[in-house]
Design an enzyme around this catalytic site. Structure first.
Site, PDB file in Angstrom:
ATOM      1  N   ASP A 102      35.023  33.589  33.773  1.00 29.41           N
ATOM      2  CA  ASP A 102      36.148  33.561  34.695  1.00 29.41           C
ATOM      3  C   ASP A 102      37.017  34.799  34.450  1.00 29.41           C
ATOM      4  O   ASP A 102      37.327  35.147  33.299  1.00 29.41           O
ATOM      5  CB  ASP A 102      36.988  32.293  34.487  1.00 29.41           C
ATOM      6  CG  ASP A 102      38.036  32.120  35.577  1.00 29.41           C
ATOM      7  OD1 ASP A 102      37.698  31.547  36.634  1.00 29.41           O
ATOM      8  OD2 ASP A 102      39.191  32.572  35.373  1.00 29.41           O
ATOM      9  N   ASN A 139      45.200  40.248  42.647  1.00 31.69           N
ATOM     10  CA  ASN A 139      45.332  40.170  44.102  1.00 31.69           C
ATOM     11  C   ASN A 139      46.771  40.377  44.556  1.00 31.69           C
ATOM     12  O   ASN A 139      47.039  41.088  45.533  1.00 31.69           O
ATOM     13  CB  ASN A 139      44.824  38.810  44.600  1.00 31.69           C
ATOM     14  CG  ASN A 139      43.313  38.775  44.768  1.00 31.69           C
ATOM     15  OD1 ASN A 139      42.683  39.790  45.017  1.00 31.69           O
ATOM     16  ND2 ASN A 139      42.727  37.591  44.619  1.00 31.69           N
ATOM     17  N   HIS A 186      44.137  42.126  48.197  1.00 32.86           N
ATOM     18  CA  HIS A 186      42.847  41.424  48.179  1.00 32.86           C
ATOM     19  C   HIS A 186      41.656  42.371  48.287  1.00 32.86           C
ATOM     20  O   HIS A 186      40.579  42.069  47.769  1.00 32.86           O
ATOM     21  CB  HIS A 186      42.801  40.388  49.306  1.00 32.86           C
ATOM     22  CG  HIS A 186      43.678  39.201  49.060  1.00 32.86           C
ATOM     23  ND1 HIS A 186      43.282  38.135  48.285  1.00 32.86           N
ATOM     24  CD2 HIS A 186      44.947  38.921  49.466  1.00 32.86           C
ATOM     25  CE1 HIS A 186      44.270  37.232  48.229  1.00 32.86           C
ATOM     26  NE2 HIS A 186      45.282  37.690  48.944  1.00 32.86           N
ATOM     27  N   ASP A 195      38.594  42.270  45.816  1.00 32.84           N
ATOM     28  CA  ASP A 195      37.175  42.190  46.187  1.00 32.84           C
ATOM     29  C   ASP A 195      36.350  43.225  45.423  1.00 32.84           C
ATOM     30  O   ASP A 195      35.215  42.954  45.011  1.00 32.84           O
ATOM     31  CB  ASP A 195      37.010  42.403  47.691  1.00 32.84           C
ATOM     32  CG  ASP A 195      37.511  41.225  48.515  1.00 32.84           C
ATOM     33  OD1 ASP A 195      37.773  40.161  47.918  1.00 32.84           O
ATOM     34  OD2 ASP A 195      37.643  41.368  49.747  1.00 32.84           O
ATOM     35  N   GLU A 241      36.774  33.420  41.492  1.00 31.30           N
ATOM     36  CA  GLU A 241      36.642  34.468  40.489  1.00 31.30           C
ATOM     37  C   GLU A 241      35.780  33.990  39.328  1.00 31.30           C
ATOM     38  O   GLU A 241      35.879  34.493  38.215  1.00 31.30           O
ATOM     39  CB  GLU A 241      38.016  34.921  39.976  1.00 31.30           C
ATOM     40  CG  GLU A 241      38.802  33.869  39.231  1.00 31.30           C
ATOM     41  CD  GLU A 241      39.764  33.080  40.123  1.00 31.30           C
ATOM     42  OE1 GLU A 241      40.737  32.552  39.577  1.00 31.30           O
ATOM     43  OE2 GLU A 241      39.543  32.990  41.346  1.00 31.30           O
TER      44      GLU A 241
END
Length: 329
Positions: A206, A214, A219, A223, A249
């Site tokens: 994780d 973010n 965002h 990505d 994530e």
């Protein structure tokens, strides 16, 4: 009283010139119609994107092959008619045994309609064929067994099927396995490991503080982080390992045939690879870290969920202990 004069021989008057002309015109008409039918048949064969063929089974001699053969195979029809091995030589090596075995099944079944195999065309391109074959029941028994068939080029269909399969099993953003596909493969790997009593490891990963990434950088940058971590996983994991994105994530990996010690080494390499990643946004440079939970299969494990639960608990323990570390469960 006897007639001593012998009977006159029978006499057929010559055909009327008009009758002769009509017969000639009729014959010419029949020839013309036959020629038109032959041209029509030839035109139809040229337009069909499939190879029609006939073969003498006993001698393996190809008796007929339609014009599409040269278009699809890119090879000389004359050479094929002279030597059946031209067909064998064009088949993709991995498919040759299946192609020959499935063709032979026509002797038992009378028809085989589900053959699909690859060929290598003369230009080096690999093409997929769907080849149906039948025993010609109308053939004269004195001729032996005549097998006829139709081979259709299904390359585009196979490419479309492959793309649909890729879309169904791949996470669009990271191009790694999506959650459904990952767990399908993981379940299969788990069952195989249990049956063979072989080692297997399960890893959960994780990204630490991903929401902050973010919120701070947007965002689109988030990505990019996901994509780069997925690339790191593909680069570090061994051939045969499974890797996929199973959440926002969160990523997971399965290491078949991997001892706990070796699995830890792979996880450590992945940890170092991710720590070396660098990202920039508006002249700000930053990095990311991950928390990993790692576990291995035990004799008591009857379902994959047991490994998933242990790896999940270990991963959250890594979060509580300060993040950016690996915890074994």
């Amino acid at each position: 009283m006897v007639n001593k004069n012998p009977p006159s021989p029978s006499f057929s008057p010559p055909s009327h010139p008009a009758h002769t002309l009509l017969a000639l015109l009729h014959a010419q008409g029949e020839v013309a119609r036959l020629s038109e039918r032959e041209q029509l048949f030839s035109s139809l064969l040229d337009s069909v994107n499939a190879v029609l063929w006939a073969m003498d089974w006993e001698t393996r001699r190809v008796l007929y092959v339609s014009p599409a053969y040269e278009r699809i195979f890119g090879r000389s029809a004359g050479l094929l008619l002279a030597d059946h091995n031209e067909w064998r030589d064009s088949i993709y090596p991995d498919d040759l045994e299946y192609a020959e075995r499935s063709l032979a099944e026509v002797l038992v079944k009378g028809a085989v309609e589900d053959r699909e195999y690859r060929i290598i065309a003369a230009d080096g391109q690999v093409r997929w064929l769907s080849d149906k074959c039948f025993i010609n029941q109308q053939a004269d028994s004195a001729q032996g067994v005549i097998v006829v068939g139709m081979a259709e080029d299904i390359t585009e269909k196979k490419q479309l099927e492959g793309e649909l399969q890729r879309l169904a099993t791949t996470d669009v953003l990271t191009q790694s396995s999506n959650r459904r596909h990952f767990f399908e493969c993981a379940h299969h790997t788990f069952e195989k490991a249990r049956q063979e009593q072989a080692p297997m490891a399960f890893l959960l990963l994780d990204i630490d503080d991903f929401k902050q990434v973010n919120d701070t950088y947007g965002h689109q940058t988030g990505d990019q982080v996901l994509q780069r971590i997925a690339d790191s996983g593909k680069a570090v994991l061994r051939r045969g390992d499974l890797f996929g994105r199973i959440g926002g994530e969160e990523f997971a990996a399965v290491f078949p045939g991997c001892t706990p010690e070796l699995a830890l080494q792979v996880a450590q390499r992945l940890q170092r690879e991710i720590q070396r990643l660098s990202f920039s946004q508006d002249e700000q440079v930053f990095g990311v870290t991950v928390s990993q939970g790692l576990t291995g299969i035990d004799e008591e494990d009857e379902v994959l969920d047991s490994l998933f639960a242990r790896a999940d608990a270990a991963m959250y323990q890594a979060k509580r202990q300060g993040k950016n570390q690996i915890v074994r469960g």
